[in-house]
Design a protein around this motif. Sequence first.
Motif, PDB file in Angstrom:
ATOM      1  N   ASP A  54       2.201   6.367  -1.583  1.00  0.00           N
ATOM      2  CA  ASP A  54       3.462   7.027  -2.278  1.00  0.00           C
ATOM      3  C   ASP A  54       3.894   8.140  -1.532  1.00  0.00           C
ATOM      4  O   ASP A  54       5.541   8.152  -1.532  1.00  0.00           O
ATOM      5  CB  ASP A  54       2.580   7.624  -3.610  1.00  0.00           C
ATOM      6  CG  ASP A  54       3.899   8.060  -4.415  1.00  0.00           C
ATOM      7  OD1 ASP A  54       4.766   7.380  -5.030  1.00  0.00           O
ATOM      8  OD2 ASP A  54       3.855   9.455  -4.827  1.00  0.00           O
TER       9      ASP A  54
ATOM     10  N   ALA B   2      10.370   2.067  -4.007  1.00  0.00           N
ATOM     11  CA  ALA B   2      11.249   3.688  -4.360  1.00  0.00           C
ATOM     12  C   ALA B   2      12.578   3.725  -4.136  1.00  0.00           C
ATOM     13  O   ALA B   2      13.090   3.019  -3.203  1.00  0.00           O
ATOM     14  CB  ALA B   2      10.467   4.740  -3.419  1.00  0.00           C
TER      15      ALA B   2
ATOM     16  N   THR C 132       0.425  -5.457  -5.747  1.00  0.00           N
ATOM     17  CA  THR C 132       0.563  -4.070  -4.968  1.00  0.00           C
ATOM     18  C   THR C 132       1.931  -3.621  -4.536  1.00  0.00           C
ATOM     19  O   THR C 132       2.104  -2.659  -4.048  1.00  0.00           O
ATOM     20  CB  THR C 132      -0.505  -3.943  -3.970  1.00  0.00           C
ATOM     21  OG1 THR C 132       0.120  -4.876  -2.787  1.00  0.00           O
ATOM     22  CG2 THR C 132      -1.660  -4.309  -4.470  1.00  0.00           C
ATOM     23  N   ASP C 133       3.068  -4.403  -4.701  1.00  0.00           N
ATOM     24  CA  ASP C 133       4.026  -4.198  -4.422  1.00  0.00           C
ATOM     25  C   ASP C 133       4.851  -2.985  -5.182  1.00  0.00           C
ATOM     26  O   ASP C 133       4.814  -2.928  -6.316  1.00  0.00           O
ATOM     27  CB  ASP C 133       5.187  -5.452  -4.679  1.00  0.00           C
ATOM     28  CG  ASP C 133       6.606  -5.352  -4.444  1.00  0.00           C
ATOM     29  OD1 ASP C 133       6.659  -4.809  -3.217  1.00  0.00           O
ATOM     30  OD2 ASP C 133       7.440  -5.743  -4.933  1.00  0.00           O
ATOM     31  N   ARG C 134       5.344  -1.997  -4.309  1.00  0.00           N
ATOM     32  CA  ARG C 134       5.973  -0.913  -4.932  1.00  0.00           C
ATOM     33  C   ARG C 134       7.562  -0.674  -4.391  1.00  0.00           C
ATOM     34  O   ARG C 134       7.638  -1.033  -3.071  1.00  0.00           O
ATOM     35  CB  ARG C 134       5.060   0.480  -4.816  1.00  0.00           C
ATOM     36  CG  ARG C 134       3.871   0.426  -5.321  1.00  0.00           C
ATOM     37  CD  ARG C 134       4.071   0.670  -6.773  1.00  0.00           C
ATOM     38  NE  ARG C 134       2.599   0.349  -7.657  1.00  0.00           N
ATOM     39  CZ  ARG C 134       1.910  -0.331  -8.284  1.00  0.00           C
ATOM     40  NH1 ARG C 134       2.574  -1.584  -7.734  1.00  0.00           N
ATOM     41  NH2 ARG C 134       0.896  -0.565  -8.693  1.00  0.00           N
TER      42      ARG C 134
ATOM     43  N   GLN D 278      10.341  -0.611  -0.108  1.00  0.00           N
ATOM     44  CA  GLN D 278       9.690  -1.423  -0.329  1.00  0.00           C
ATOM     45  C   GLN D 278       8.399  -1.538   0.185  1.00  0.00           C
ATOM     46  O   GLN D 278       8.628  -1.885   1.372  1.00  0.00           O
ATOM     47  CB  GLN D 278      10.136  -2.823  -0.705  1.00  0.00           C
ATOM     48  CG  GLN D 278       9.200  -3.924  -1.554  1.00  0.00           C
ATOM     49  CD  GLN D 278       9.774  -5.285  -1.625  1.00  0.00           C
ATOM     50  OE1 GLN D 278      10.811  -5.472  -0.930  1.00  0.00           O
ATOM     51  NE2 GLN D 278       9.302  -6.026  -2.535  1.00  0.00           N
TER      52      GLN D 278
ATOM     53  N   ARG E  51       6.301   6.617   1.394  1.00  0.00           N
ATOM     54  CA  ARG E  51       7.474   6.100   0.687  1.00  0.00           C
ATOM     55  C   ARG E  51       8.588   7.170   0.486  1.00  0.00           C
ATOM     56  O   ARG E  51       9.631   7.032   0.880  1.00  0.00           O
ATOM     57  CB  ARG E  51       7.289   5.233  -0.510  1.00  0.00           C
ATOM     58  CG  ARG E  51       6.754   3.772  -0.322  1.00  0.00           C
ATOM     59  CD  ARG E  51       6.712   3.109  -1.696  1.00  0.00           C
ATOM     60  NE  ARG E  51       5.997   3.521  -2.678  1.00  0.00           N
ATOM     61  CZ  ARG E  51       4.820   3.256  -2.879  1.00  0.00           C
ATOM     62  NH1 ARG E  51       4.109   2.328  -2.151  1.00  0.00           N
ATOM     63  NH2 ARG E  51       4.040   3.771  -3.900  1.00  0.00           N
TER      64      ARG E  51
END
Length: 438
Positions: free
Chosen positions: A10, A71, A67-69, A61, A13
Amino acid sequence: METRDEVDEDALRRFLLGIAEGLNAAMESVDRVDETMRAIASAYGAEDTDFVVLPTVILVQSGHGRTDRVALRTSRATALRFDQIAALYDLVGRARRGEVDPAAGIDELNAIGTSQPRYPWFVRVLGHAVLTAGLSMLLTPTWQGALIAFGLGAVLGLAKLVRSPTLALVFPVVAAFASATVVFLIAPYVPVGDPIVLLIAPLVTFLPGGVITTATMELAAGQMIAGASRLVTGLVQLALLAFGILAAGTMLGVGDASYVALDAPSRFPWWVAVLGVLLIAVGDLLHFSAPGRTFGWVLLALSVAYAGQAVGAGIAGPSVGGFLGALAMTPLVLWISSLRIGAPSQLLFLPAFWLLVPGASGLAGLTEAIGTTEGLADFASALTSIMAIALGVLIGTAAHRAAQRGVRQVANLYVEPAETQAPVDERPPWLRGLPHRR
């Protein structure tokens, strides 16, 4: 270098978002921002990270499947001072080597964004006046015009200290209107040369030369959304400046002839151009709070750009002059940025663009096109000059990269190949990661 297991994804990103936003504010093209982001992600073991970079929107990304995130950040990027650009690129260089903890990098980005200028306000105002005077020595044929440009530069530099979102929206028009009013009132009584050309000098920091050149480079690189949006932004900014000049002319009853570029009856001695380039470098240092160590590099880049422009203009006119100036300056700037004791490329590109004034010819041409019935040819010529400068930057960049590859290939001839070296996937980017067909 930190691995992916050791990094808070996090935080990584958000760190990448912050760097991309900073590079956008430094007027970096989106294709180069994307290239930088991928290099940084790879340094932290996050090769599967993907990016969408636009001038005002950034997407990052990471991960796959559940688990894909993603921002997202939207921003209205404000221009950075030169000391902020230098600090940002120093951080980017360390991040490309994986030497910065992402959480600490976020704090450093915030510190860069809120940092105060290196010089007090009156020094920055003086710097704007000196920058304006230096450019006027390259454009106007009279000392009276240079003195008027210095005075207007001081007034506008003082007005730029006011921090107001409302004023920022209309300030270019107000600056153009006020400057044009002064010049049109003085021109009948004082030999200032061409009034329209003289107006370019005090308005130089408002000219979208860097925006339009970056837009043209992005379009050539296939970045259609970013390139088209920047190009429209630059043309609208030119139109606003031209509107301010025409509004002043209408109020004062100025005739159409005042909007047409005139042939200079005389020119300064050759050494005045050298002094002008020196004053532009000093003005950049003071007004934009550039680090002192970068002054010599900025002066060198400006000198090479002006020399190339002068040679090209003498051979085949202003368009070829802009092309040769950009072509000569670009490899030098990229080489300087690669040195440990060098300076960031954008810190050198921006002053060189103001010297080549790709937006200045556009402003004069657009003002003439709107204010007279015979100005469209000059506006088309101005756009050609802008394209020529962008083409020079593109070819210069390609030549620098080709030279770098040649140096690496020669160096590899004397290096023993690693026995366990992984094979390089040389397929196009959209096929990488897929299995090879046998």
